[in-house]
Enzyme design. Structure first.
Site, mmCIF file in Angstrom:
data_model
loop_
_atom_site.group_PDB
_atom_site.id
_atom_site.type_symbol
_atom_site.label_atom_id
_atom_site.label_comp_id
_atom_site.label_asym_id
_atom_site.label_seq_id
_atom_site.Cartn_x
_atom_site.Cartn_y
_atom_site.Cartn_z
ATOM 1 N N CYS B 86 0.852 -1.150 0.077
ATOM 2 C CA CYS B 86 0.096 0.053 0.056
ATOM 3 C C CYS B 86 0.803 1.165 -0.133
ATOM 4 O O CYS B 86 1.608 1.594 -1.114
ATOM 5 C CB CYS B 86 -0.989 0.092 1.118
ATOM 6 S SG CYS B 86 -2.491 1.200 1.028
ATOM 7 N N HIS B 195 -3.395 -5.802 1.129
ATOM 8 C CA HIS B 195 -2.770 -5.967 2.477
ATOM 9 C C HIS B 195 -2.750 -7.341 2.735
ATOM 10 O O HIS B 195 -3.643 -7.776 3.438
ATOM 11 C CB HIS B 195 -3.708 -5.121 3.547
ATOM 12 C CG HIS B 195 -3.579 -3.698 3.520
ATOM 13 N ND1 HIS B 195 -2.243 -2.984 3.981
ATOM 14 C CD2 HIS B 195 -4.078 -2.662 2.841
ATOM 15 C CE1 HIS B 195 -2.350 -1.715 3.746
ATOM 16 N NE2 HIS B 195 -3.513 -1.510 2.991
ATOM 17 N N GLU B 197 -0.981 -8.675 5.271
ATOM 18 C CA GLU B 197 -0.660 -8.712 6.333
ATOM 19 C C GLU B 197 -2.167 -8.658 7.227
ATOM 20 O O GLU B 197 -2.237 -8.942 8.517
ATOM 21 C CB GLU B 197 0.147 -7.710 7.166
ATOM 22 C CG GLU B 197 -0.289 -6.537 7.157
ATOM 23 C CD GLU B 197 -0.487 -5.416 6.118
ATOM 24 O OE1 GLU B 197 -0.696 -6.187 4.837
ATOM 25 O OE2 GLU B 197 -0.896 -4.294 6.133
#
Lengths: 82, 226
Positions: B86, B195, B197
């Protein structure tokens, strides 16, 4: 002292969604003659020099290194005495 | 294997990245402040998401000039792994480690939702635990994820197989060729808008991001005989 008045704008080949939106807004206000709007940035950089040639070189460098992303943006500036 | 997660003023996904490494791999991971100039003890650097320096001037532009980014360039030049997620992707393009630029989404809205990605390249250090063409669900949260590069660059990305992830179905931001993530020519630097994560457990809505972390660990293990 000099002031660099810098305009950073999108290259002509790059679509400008903000400009398109503002074009439509102006049209809806009745400004039917508006065909296109391009949005950009205006910056004033105060420089401690009186040498126009040096200022021009330095400001060009600043634009290339940071103030504009030349993948999509172009820049132009004028120098005025502060 | 040792991970560094960079922290800039305005980063806000750094702790998620740290937790993902800890939970998925259990390997050592440090948060590293942007003034650090030595990353030599790390095997993988994660440049996390957020709004570094408030996105002043252009997203990623100011962070790209931080002292730590000099160390990231050295780290990348040594062939070690770098992931930008990002805002981290935006920082890597501004630094010049990845080509192109991330523009405002074409519809000008911020999009925060689960997106479907297609894994286009599984020969990278980051994706070898996926199947080629596999569709995975990974969240996005960005206003400026509209990947753009000139035609010559796009041709090069295709020729070198550098397009790693594309959006499947709906393109949420108008990116060229539906690009969601790319790597550099050497394949050791990856940038992506979604994302991974945030997708490491079913309770988070998806665990499809886990394979990215296991891929990285596997690659490192094979290289170091671990």
């Amino acid at each position: 002292m000099m002031i660099a008045k810098i305009h950073v704008t999108l290259k002509g080949s790059v679509l400008d969604p903000q400009g398109t939106t503002i074009t439509k807004s102006l049209n809806s206000l009745g400004y039917d003659e508006v065909r296109d709007v391009r949005i950009g940035k205006y910056m004033e950089v105060k420089i401690d020099t009186t040498d126009r040639k040096i200022a021009e070189e330095r400001v060009t460098e600043m634009c290339e290194k940071l103030l504009a992303n030349t993948v999509i943006e172009k820049y132009e500036f004028e120098l005025v005495e502060a | 294997m040792r991970f560094a997660v960079l922290v800039f003023p305005g980063s806000n996904c750094d702790i998620d990245a740290v937790k993902a490494v800890e939970d998925v791999l259990g390997e050592p991971v440090d948060s590293v402040w942007h003034t650090e100039t030595d990353l030599s003890q790390y095997d993988c650097v994660i440049v996390p998401g957020g709004f570094s320096y408030g996105d002043y001037l252009r997203s990623g532009a100011v962070a790209s000039l931080s002292p730590v980014m000099g160390a990231v360039k050295e780290h990348a030049a040594a062939g070690k792994l770098v992931i930008g997620i990002c805002n981290g992707f935006q920082i890597l393009t501004e630094t010049g480690l990845l080509p192109g630029v991330l523009r405002h989404n074409d519809h000008l809205q911020f999009r925060c939702e689960i997106s479907e990605l297609r894994v286009e390249n599984t020969d990278t250090a980051f994706t070898n635990d996926y199947e080629k063409g596999q569709v995975i669900r990974i969240p996005i949260a960005h206003g400026e994820g509209n990947y753009f590069a000139d035609q010559a660059t796009i041709d090069q990305l295709k020729a070198n197989n550098q397009i790693v992830f594309t959006y499947h179905g709906t393109n949420p931001n108008g990116s060229i060729e539906n690009i969601a993530g790319i790597c550099n020519e050497q394949g050791n630097v990856l940038g992506m808008m979604p994302h991974p994560e945030r997708a490491v457990h079913e309770l988070l809505g998806s665990a499809d991001g886990k394979a990215m972390f296991t891929s990285i660990f596997r690659t490192w293990g094979e290289k170091h005989g671990a």
